[in-house]
Design an enzyme around this catalytic site. Structure first.
Site, short mmCIF file in Angstrom:
data_model
loop_
_atom_site.label_atom_id
_atom_site.label_comp_id
_atom_site.label_asym_id
_atom_site.label_seq_id
_atom_site.Cartn_x
_atom_site.Cartn_y
_atom_site.Cartn_z
N GLY A 19 38.22 36.55 30.31
CA GLY A 19 39.54 35.94 30.14
C GLY A 19 39.49 34.46 30.47
N ARG A 81 35.29 38.96 25.06
CA ARG A 81 34.86 40.03 25.97
C ARG A 81 33.71 40.82 25.36
NH1 ARG A 81 37.85 39.91 30.45
NH2 ARG A 81 40.04 39.31 30.33
N ASP A 112 33.45 38.90 36.92
CA ASP A 112 32.44 39.94 37.19
C ASP A 112 31.73 40.43 35.93
OD1 ASP A 112 34.87 41.04 36.43
OD2 ASP A 112 34.67 42.83 37.66
N THR A 134 37.58 33.42 37.80
CA THR A 134 38.53 34.45 37.38
C THR A 134 39.85 34.23 38.09
OG1 THR A 134 39.20 36.76 37.45
CG2 THR A 134 37.49 36.17 39.00
N ASP A 136 41.83 36.34 38.72
CA ASP A 136 42.04 37.49 39.62
C ASP A 136 41.54 37.18 41.04
OD1 ASP A 136 42.89 38.74 37.32
OD2 ASP A 136 41.10 39.96 37.07
N ASP A 138 38.77 37.90 42.50
CA ASP A 138 38.30 39.11 43.17
C ASP A 138 36.78 39.25 43.22
OD1 ASP A 138 37.93 39.54 40.49
OD2 ASP A 138 38.94 41.48 40.40
N ARG A 171 71.14 40.63 41.13
CA ARG A 171 70.28 41.61 40.49
C ARG A 171 68.98 41.83 41.26
NH1 ARG A 171 70.91 39.04 34.44
NH2 ARG A 171 72.61 40.40 33.79
N ARG A 180 44.56 42.67 37.55
CA ARG A 180 43.75 43.86 37.29
C ARG A 180 43.70 44.81 38.48
NH1 ARG A 180 38.97 42.42 33.66
NH2 ARG A 180 40.33 42.92 31.96
N THR A 285 50.97 33.66 30.41
CA THR A 285 51.37 32.31 30.87
C THR A 285 50.58 31.96 32.13
OG1 THR A 285 53.18 33.14 32.24
CG2 THR A 285 53.75 32.53 29.99
#
Ligand code: F6P
Length: 353
Positions: A19, A81, A112, A134, A136, A138, A171, A180, A285
């Site tokens: 990504g 990918r 990874d 990444t 993420d 991670d 709300r 992920r 985004t």
């Protein structure tokens, strides 16, 4: 087989896989500028590992190609990918294209999946080094991965905006964020944006917990709530895509954007509490647009360091961020396991729920 380690005027390849994330171009620029300074030739591999499969897709990068890209989101090289480990003849293709193009080194910038392929190719003798990227955040061993700060900034800004509309309409606002299998983006974005509840894979909550929390908040006089939920969270009672198997990518990851945990959570909250509830899925985004200064700086530091590793022939290694500085680690260690949000960080976030 490959040119002598440390030789001047070599051909250095750069590849971006997985990504995209803000800061990739800053890292490409850092590798390329370091290489140009040493008199090397720089070759861009197009579209991740796809550029090394089949006939290959490689292009020489000139100084002008990397000019003005520091602040640019995405990757000028393209990404994919594609997983050569799963392709018939993938290893031979990659090694053949590296040799065929006369690459003396390849810098693979990725998370990874990309780095696992890099480690595998290095095991088979390819002259590879890695760079941690990444959103993420991670990867293990490294404290930081390129793209994370930009993603957290986008989540933070979104929460600021959602606060005013949630407050005006009294709300519940469910905000689904990427990440992920880990909750780094959710917990850091939620902390920075003042979330009233953060739900991440590392610390699962049931729907009863969520409803009880909203009741508690209402009894304290809070008439709106912002809930951040990580896309990979599984909650009891959530249907599994109508019984059909989840769609997966070439690395076997389910496409979480299609699972709709945010929509499910909002609908269930509304049913259970009667509170008007809306969903915002921040989605891609979080990966788009310009990198933050923090991402540009770390991309530059790890990019330049990766070039030094390549120039020194330190194959199968990569720069990592530890204790505020750049250290060197084996790619295989960085991809050995996922770095998960620790209890103390989630406990801190809970103070503000
Ligand atoms: O790995 C980064 C990431 O953005 C994850 O947070 C997300 O689940 C995934 O990529 C989305 O993948 P794709 O770009 O293939 O839809």
């Amino acid at each position: 087989m490959w040119a002598a380690d440390g030789a001047a005027g070599v051909r250095v390849g750069i590849l971006t896989g997985g990504g995209d994330a803000p800061g990739l171009n800053a890292a490409i620029r850092a590798v390329a500028r370091s290489a140009f300074a040493a008199g090397d030739t720089v070759i861009g591999v197009r579209n991740g590992w796809s550029g090394l499969t089949g006939a290959g897709d490689l292009v020489e990068l000139r100084r002008s190609d990397i000019s003005g890209i520091l602040q640019l989101g995405g990757t000028i090289l393209g990404s994919s990918r594609v997983n050569p480990m799963k392709r018939e003849g993938g290893l031979e293709d990659c090694l053949g294209n590296l040799r065929g193009d006369g690459l003396d080194a390849l810098v693979a910038i990725g998370g990874d999946d990309t780095l696992r392929v890099a480690a595998w190719l290095a095991e088979h003798g390819a002259p590879l080094v890695g760079v941690p990227k990444t959103m993420d955040n991670d990867l293990s061993v490294t404290d930081y991965c390129i793209g994370f700060d930009s993603a957290v900034s986008i989540v933070t800004e979104a929460l600021d905006r959602l606060h005013t509309t949630a407050a005006s309409h009294h709300r519940v606002m469910v905000v689904e964020v990427m990440g992920r299998d880990t909750g780094w983006v959710a917990v850091m974005g939620g902390l920075a944006g003042g979330a009233d509840l953060i739900i991440i894979p590392e610390f699962p909550l049931g729907i009863d917990d969520v409803v009880a929390h909203l009741d508690r908040r209402r009894s304290r006089g809070s008439d709106f709530s912002i809930i951040v939920v990580s896309e990979g969270v599984s909650m009891d009672g959530m249907a599994q895509e109508g019984g059909e198997p989840a769609r997966t990518d070439a690395f076997g990851h389910a496409q979480l954007s299609k699972r709709g945990v945010g929509e499910w959570l909002a609908a269930t909250i509304e049913d259970r509490t009667g509170l008007e509830t809306r969903t915002t899925v921040l989605g891609y985004t979080q990966r788009g647009g310009s990198p933050t200064a923090y991402d540009r700086i770390w991309a530059t530091r790890v990019g330049a360091s990766a070039y030094s590793l390549a120039a020194g022939g330190r194959w199968a290694m990569m720069p990592v961020v530890r204790g505020g500085t750049v250290e060197i680690a084996a790619i295989s260690d960085v991809v050995a396991e996922q770095r998960r949000v620790p209890a103390e960080l989630y406990e801190l976030a809970r103070v503000f729920f």
